[in-house]
Design a protein around this motif. Structure first.
Motif, PDB file in Angstrom:
ATOM      1  N   TYR A   1       1.194  -2.220  -9.632  1.00  0.00           N
ATOM      2  CA  TYR A   1       1.495  -2.731  -8.280  1.00  0.00           C
ATOM      3  C   TYR A   1       2.824  -3.499  -8.271  1.00  0.00           C
ATOM      4  CZ  TYR A   1      -2.794  -2.034  -5.422  1.00  0.00           C
ATOM      5  OH  TYR A   1      -3.808  -1.519  -4.656  1.00  0.00           O
TER       6      TYR A   1
ATOM      7  N   VAL B   1      -1.537   2.365  -4.384  1.00  0.00           N
ATOM      8  CA  VAL B   1      -2.818   1.739  -4.074  1.00  0.00           C
ATOM      9  C   VAL B   1      -3.780   2.087  -5.212  1.00  0.00           C
ATOM     10  CG1 VAL B   1      -3.617   3.696  -2.635  1.00  0.00           C
ATOM     11  CG2 VAL B   1      -4.649   1.464  -2.348  1.00  0.00           C
ATOM     12  N   ALA B   2      -4.580   1.103  -5.581  1.00  0.00           N
ATOM     13  CA  ALA B   2      -5.599   1.339  -6.602  1.00  0.00           C
ATOM     14  C   ALA B   2      -6.677   2.226  -5.996  1.00  0.00           C
ATOM     15  CB  ALA B   2      -6.211   0.011  -7.043  1.00  0.00           C
ATOM     16  N   VAL B   3      -6.974   3.334  -6.627  1.00  0.00           N
ATOM     17  CA  VAL B   3      -8.033   4.215  -6.151  1.00  0.00           C
ATOM     18  C   VAL B   3      -9.166   4.230  -7.177  1.00  0.00           C
ATOM     19  CG1 VAL B   3      -8.638   6.640  -5.711  1.00  0.00           C
ATOM     20  CG2 VAL B   3      -6.608   5.650  -4.658  1.00  0.00           C
ATOM     21  N   GLY B   4     -10.308   3.718  -6.741  1.00  0.00           N
ATOM     22  CA  GLY B   4     -11.488   3.711  -7.605  1.00  0.00           C
ATOM     23  C   GLY B   4     -12.599   4.567  -7.042  1.00  0.00           C
ATOM     24  N   ALA B   5     -12.407   5.054  -5.806  1.00  0.00           N
ATOM     25  CA  ALA B   5     -13.437   5.882  -5.160  1.00  0.00           C
ATOM     26  C   ALA B   5     -13.214   7.338  -5.543  1.00  0.00           C
ATOM     27  CB  ALA B   5     -13.381   5.697  -3.645  1.00  0.00           C
TER      28      ALA B   5
ATOM     29  N   TYR C   1      -9.345   4.629 -13.028  1.00  0.00           N
ATOM     30  CA  TYR C   1      -8.451   4.233 -11.950  1.00  0.00           C
ATOM     31  C   TYR C   1      -7.458   5.360 -11.701  1.00  0.00           C
ATOM     32  CZ  TYR C   1      -7.933  -0.810 -10.609  1.00  0.00           C
ATOM     33  OH  TYR C   1      -8.003  -2.048 -10.040  1.00  0.00           O
TER      34      TYR C   1
ATOM     35  N   GLN D   1      -9.014  11.805  -0.558  1.00  0.00           N
ATOM     36  CA  GLN D   1      -8.127  10.749  -0.052  1.00  0.00           C
ATOM     37  C   GLN D   1      -6.699  11.305   0.051  1.00  0.00           C
ATOM     38  OE1 GLN D   1      -8.841   6.615  -1.213  1.00  0.00           O
ATOM     39  NE2 GLN D   1     -10.359   7.387  -2.656  1.00  0.00           N
TER      40      GLN D   1
ATOM     41  N   HIS E   1       0.825  -1.198   0.000  1.00  0.00           N
ATOM     42  CA  HIS E   1       0.000   0.000   0.000  1.00  0.00           C
ATOM     43  C   HIS E   1       0.854   1.240   0.000  1.00  0.00           C
ATOM     44  CE1 HIS E   1      -4.361  -1.002   1.283  1.00  0.00           C
ATOM     45  NE2 HIS E   1      -4.059  -1.363   0.067  1.00  0.00           N
TER      46      HIS E   1
END
Ligand SMILES: Cc1cc2nc3c(=O)[nH]c(=O)nc-3n(C[C@H](O)[C@H](O)[C@H](O)COP(=O)(O)O)c2cc1C
Length: 181
Positions: A139, A150-154, A172, A96, A2
């Motif tokens: 990654y 870190v994958a951010v989808g939000a 993404y 974030q 992460h």
């Protein structure tokens, strides 16, 4: 691994440790570059390659902050817009912190029609699967370089679109940086 932003030594809201151009180059190559056999480094259904890969640079040695487009075939970065866009991007990503403090955010933008014109409705599924492959490469390469991501989808799609001001659908965001201890 992460992306765990290190508490800033300069106080809140400061950018994290910069990345080198070599590190960014290697990450982008792994995501969407071309290998020695002339093939892309990540698979894509029907070789449609429905993505554009953008880099929001806040802290990279030797690179002016701004939004860049990665040209995988030329393995080159094209400056789209100069300036500091990390904060606006982070707001679009529900504030974030990892996005706000990252020296680099890689933004994957999809052009669905490149795949759906061939596969119809099923192409939507393929685009999402393709994006997962690319994300996994990011990654793996980040881990191999000792970096964090870190994958951010939000995020709010329309706000990311406004922040980036580029065509396509953002799928993404990958903040990248030196992990905290
Ligand atoms: C499609 C997708 C979207 C995600 N979006 C976010 C996000 O917006 N913010 C975040 O911190 N992590 C996000 N993650 C990371 C997951 O929360 C994380 O992979 C999960 O908690 C498992 O943890 P691990 O990857 O460390 O094993 C996302 C992961 C995926 C695959």
């Amino acid at each position: 691994m992460h992306w765990n932003p290190r508490p800033s030594r300069q106080g809140g809201g400061q950018r994290d440790e910069p990345l080198t151009l070599q590190q960014v180059s290697q990450i982008l190559w792994a995501a969407y570059g071309v290998n020695r056999w002339g093939k892309r480094t990540s698979p894509s259904a029907g070789a449609c390659y429905p993505f554009e890969v953008y880099v929001v640079v806040s802290g990279v040695e030797g690179l002016t902050p701004g939004i860049y487009l990665y040209d995988g075939k030329a393995h080159a970065l094209e400056l789209i817009r100069e300036g500091h866009f990390g904060k606006t991007l982070a707001e679009a990503c529900l504030n974030q912190r990892c996005v706000a403090t990252a020296p680099v955010n890689v933004v994957i933008v999809a052009h669905y029609e490149r795949t759906t014109r061939r596969y119809g409705e099923r192409g939507i599924r393929y685009v999402h699967i393709d994006a997962g492959h690319m994300g996994q490469n990011i990654y793996l390469q980040a881990t191999a370089l000792g970096l964090g991501t870190v994958a951010v989808g939000a995020f709010r799609d329309e706000e990311v679109k406004r922040a980036m001001n580029v065509p396509g659908e953002p799928l993404y965001v990958f903040p990248l940086g030196v992990p905290g201890e």
